[in-house]
Scaffold this motif. Sequence first.
Motif, PDB file in Angstrom:
ATOM      1  N   GLY A  77      24.157  -0.485 130.550  1.00 23.14           N
ATOM      2  CA  GLY A  77      24.345   0.968 130.451  1.00 23.14           C
ATOM      3  C   GLY A  77      25.783   1.385 130.699  1.00 23.14           C
ATOM      4  N   TYR A  78      26.426   0.777 131.695  1.00 22.78           N
ATOM      5  CA  TYR A  78      27.812   1.112 132.000  1.00 22.78           C
ATOM      6  C   TYR A  78      28.735   0.865 130.814  1.00 22.78           C
ATOM      7  CZ  TYR A  78      26.782   1.392 137.038  1.00 22.78           C
ATOM      8  OH  TYR A  78      26.294   1.735 138.268  1.00 22.78           O
ATOM      9  N   MET A  79      28.468  -0.187 130.066  1.00 21.76           N
ATOM     10  CA  MET A  79      29.410  -0.554 128.995  1.00 21.76           C
ATOM     11  C   MET A  79      29.010  -0.062 127.618  1.00 21.76           C
ATOM     12  SD  MET A  79      28.892  -4.693 129.038  1.00 21.76           S
ATOM     13  CE  MET A  79      30.023  -4.937 127.717  1.00 21.76           C
ATOM     14  N   SER A  80      27.931   0.693 127.518  1.00 23.03           N
ATOM     15  CA  SER A  80      27.476   1.204 126.220  1.00 23.03           C
ATOM     16  C   SER A  80      28.265   2.454 125.829  1.00 23.03           C
ATOM     17  CB  SER A  80      25.988   1.533 126.261  1.00 23.03           C
ATOM     18  OG  SER A  80      25.243   0.354 126.440  1.00 23.03           O
ATOM     19  N   ASP A  81      28.762   2.448 124.590  1.00 22.49           N
ATOM     20  CA  ASP A  81      29.442   3.617 124.043  1.00 22.49           C
ATOM     21  C   ASP A  81      28.450   4.757 123.888  1.00 22.49           C
ATOM     22  OD1 ASP A  81      31.930   2.451 123.775  1.00 22.49           O
ATOM     23  OD2 ASP A  81      31.841   2.222 121.617  1.00 22.49           O
ATOM     24  N   GLY A  82      28.969   5.951 123.976  1.00 23.89           N
ATOM     25  CA  GLY A  82      28.151   7.122 123.711  1.00 23.89           C
ATOM     26  C   GLY A  82      27.898   7.263 122.219  1.00 23.89           C
ATOM     27  N   LYS A  83      27.209   8.284 121.858  1.00 26.70           N
ATOM     28  CA  LYS A  83      26.823   8.490 120.452  1.00 26.70           C
ATOM     29  C   LYS A  83      27.812   9.390 119.699  1.00 26.70           C
ATOM     30  CE  LYS A  83      23.039   6.112 120.945  1.00 26.70           C
ATOM     31  NZ  LYS A  83      22.927   4.783 120.437  1.00 26.70           N
ATOM     32  N   LEU A  84      29.020   9.542 120.207  1.00 29.33           N
ATOM     33  CA  LEU A  84      30.016  10.373 119.541  1.00 29.33           C
ATOM     34  C   LEU A  84      30.450   9.717 118.231  1.00 29.33           C
ATOM     35  CD1 LEU A  84      32.199  11.143 122.688  1.00 29.33           C
ATOM     36  CD2 LEU A  84      30.552  12.666 121.599  1.00 29.33           C
ATOM     37  N   GLU A  85      30.599  10.509 117.193  1.00 30.50           N
ATOM     38  CA  GLU A  85      30.973   9.994 115.867  1.00 30.50           C
ATOM     39  C   GLU A  85      32.432   9.531 115.834  1.00 30.50           C
ATOM     40  OE1 GLU A  85      29.171   9.475 113.026  1.00 30.50           O
ATOM     41  OE2 GLU A  85      27.398   9.921 114.232  1.00 30.50           O
ATOM     42  N   ASP A  86      33.320  10.293 116.429  1.00 32.31           N
ATOM     43  CA  ASP A  86      34.748  10.012 116.392  1.00 32.31           C
ATOM     44  C   ASP A  86      35.100   8.848 117.315  1.00 32.31           C
ATOM     45  OD1 ASP A  86      37.596  10.836 115.754  1.00 32.31           O
ATOM     46  OD2 ASP A  86      37.576  11.101 117.943  1.00 32.31           O
ATOM     47  N   ARG A  87      35.697   7.783 116.764  1.00 39.49           N
ATOM     48  CA  ARG A  87      36.015   6.579 117.547  1.00 39.49           C
ATOM     49  C   ARG A  87      36.934   6.900 118.720  1.00 39.49           C
ATOM     50  NH1 ARG A  87      36.075   0.824 117.013  1.00 39.49           N
ATOM     51  NH2 ARG A  87      37.707  -0.055 118.327  1.00 39.49           N
ATOM     52  N   ALA A  88      37.958   7.700 118.493  1.00 36.20           N
ATOM     53  CA  ALA A  88      38.899   8.019 119.572  1.00 36.20           C
ATOM     54  C   ALA A  88      38.189   8.735 120.721  1.00 36.20           C
ATOM     55  CB  ALA A  88      40.050   8.858 119.038  1.00 36.20           C
ATOM     56  N   ALA A  89      37.331   9.679 120.406  1.00 38.15           N
ATOM     57  CA  ALA A  89      36.589  10.395 121.447  1.00 38.15           C
ATOM     58  C   ALA A  89      35.617   9.462 122.155  1.00 38.15           C
ATOM     59  CB  ALA A  89      35.836  11.581 120.842  1.00 38.15           C
ATOM     60  N   ARG A  90      34.954   8.599 121.391  1.00 38.36           N
ATOM     61  CA  ARG A  90      34.007   7.627 121.958  1.00 38.36           C
ATOM     62  C   ARG A  90      34.731   6.684 122.917  1.00 38.36           C
ATOM     63  NH1 ARG A  90      32.259   5.956 117.291  1.00 38.36           N
ATOM     64  NH2 ARG A  90      33.224   3.912 117.334  1.00 38.36           N
ATOM     65  N   LYS A  91      35.900   6.185 122.524  1.00 40.62           N
ATOM     66  CA  LYS A  91      36.661   5.255 123.361  1.00 40.62           C
ATOM     67  C   LYS A  91      37.216   5.965 124.596  1.00 40.62           C
ATOM     68  CE  LYS A  91      35.623   1.841 120.867  1.00 40.62           C
ATOM     69  NZ  LYS A  91      34.542   0.986 121.313  1.00 40.62           N
ATOM     70  N   ALA A  92      37.656   7.207 124.450  1.00 37.12           N
ATOM     71  CA  ALA A  92      38.131   7.969 125.607  1.00 37.12           C
ATOM     72  C   ALA A  92      37.004   8.157 126.619  1.00 37.12           C
ATOM     73  CB  ALA A  92      38.696   9.316 125.170  1.00 37.12           C
ATOM     74  N   ASP A  93      35.796   8.447 126.120  1.00 36.07           N
ATOM     75  CA  ASP A  93      34.630   8.637 126.985  1.00 36.07           C
ATOM     76  C   ASP A  93      34.282   7.346 127.732  1.00 36.07           C
ATOM     77  OD1 ASP A  93      32.155  10.087 127.898  1.00 36.07           O
ATOM     78  OD2 ASP A  93      31.196   8.525 126.685  1.00 36.07           O
ATOM     79  N   ILE A  94      34.199   6.235 127.007  1.00 36.28           N
ATOM     80  CA  ILE A  94      33.825   4.974 127.662  1.00 36.28           C
ATOM     81  C   ILE A  94      34.928   4.527 128.622  1.00 36.28           C
ATOM     82  CG2 ILE A  94      34.615   3.433 125.791  1.00 36.28           C
ATOM     83  CD1 ILE A  94      31.502   2.777 127.878  1.00 36.28           C
ATOM     84  N   ASN A  95      36.182   4.712 128.247  1.00 35.70           N
ATOM     85  CA  ASN A  95      37.279   4.330 129.136  1.00 35.70           C
ATOM     86  C   ASN A  95      37.243   5.148 130.426  1.00 35.70           C
ATOM     87  OD1 ASN A  95      38.218   2.343 127.419  1.00 35.70           O
ATOM     88  ND2 ASN A  95      39.865   3.593 126.578  1.00 35.70           N
ATOM     89  N   PHE A  96      36.927   6.418 130.306  1.00 41.92           N
ATOM     90  CA  PHE A  96      36.810   7.266 131.499  1.00 41.92           C
ATOM     91  C   PHE A  96      35.708   6.737 132.418  1.00 41.92           C
ATOM     92  CE2 PHE A  96      34.901  10.851 133.772  1.00 41.92           C
ATOM     93  CZ  PHE A  96      36.000  11.315 134.479  1.00 41.92           C
ATOM     94  N   ARG A  97      34.551   6.420 131.819  1.00 47.09           N
ATOM     95  CA  ARG A  97      33.424   5.918 132.617  1.00 47.09           C
ATOM     96  C   ARG A  97      33.723   4.556 133.232  1.00 47.09           C
ATOM     97  NH1 ARG A  97      28.970   4.965 129.759  1.00 47.09           N
ATOM     98  NH2 ARG A  97      29.840   5.328 127.711  1.00 47.09           N
ATOM     99  N   LEU A  98      34.335   3.656 132.450  1.00 47.98           N
ATOM    100  CA  LEU A  98      34.651   2.322 132.969  1.00 47.98           C
ATOM    101  C   LEU A  98      35.730   2.389 134.040  1.00 47.98           C
ATOM    102  CD1 LEU A  98      34.563   0.338 129.617  1.00 47.98           C
ATOM    103  CD2 LEU A  98      32.913   0.155 131.494  1.00 47.98           C
ATOM    104  N   GLY A  99      36.668   3.287 133.879  1.00 46.14           N
ATOM    105  CA  GLY A  99      37.738   3.437 134.868  1.00 46.14           C
ATOM    106  C   GLY A  99      37.228   3.871 136.230  1.00 46.14           C
ATOM    107  N   ALA A 100      36.085   4.529 136.261  1.00 48.63           N
ATOM    108  CA  ALA A 100      35.508   5.015 137.519  1.00 48.63           C
ATOM    109  C   ALA A 100      34.634   3.985 138.225  1.00 48.63           C
ATOM    110  CB  ALA A 100      34.692   6.280 137.248  1.00 48.63           C
TER     111      ALA A 100
END
Length: 171
Positions: A77-100
């Motif tokens: 669950g921690y490493m799963s990307d969200g369902k956002l269509e835009d790759r940049a937004a998806r990567k920003a979201d996952i990076n934020f979560r992983l960084g925490a």
Amino acid sequence: MNNRYLKARTLARAKHKDQMYGAVPYYIHLDAVSRLASPFGTDAMIVAQLHDVIEDTPTSIDELAADFGYLVADAVGYMSDGKLEDRAARKADINFRLGALDVDEEAARIALIVKACDRLANVRASSKSTEKYFHLYQQEHPDFKQAVYRKGLCEAIWWELDNLLKYSEAS
């Protein structure tokens, strides 16, 4: 081989059965990530096999928890990307979560290791076949590393990743 690992590999192959990783069946990628994760233990190898089932198939966290326990389910669950269509937004979201994530939590530690292994497997594959993705990984690497890297966690993975992408702190 461990029975839990074999169960995870079998489930992942069934869930991803019609998916391709470039020109090869998806399980080739899952096996590559699992091999890279093998020095970090069976749970890391299990998470490596299952790391894309939440984002790429109709599998739920609860299903993983029932079959493999909360440690594995939480790590996936921690490493799963969200369902956002835009790759940049998806990567920003996952990076934020992983960084925490806090490496003192076992599921978080495993997620960070497997995420680095996943990226290394992707970079290795793209360096041999898809220049477009290789350049994309190069561009994403500073933000990815800032979010995922933890000193002493999986240094050999990061050493190869940095060298393949010709990345340095000064770049």
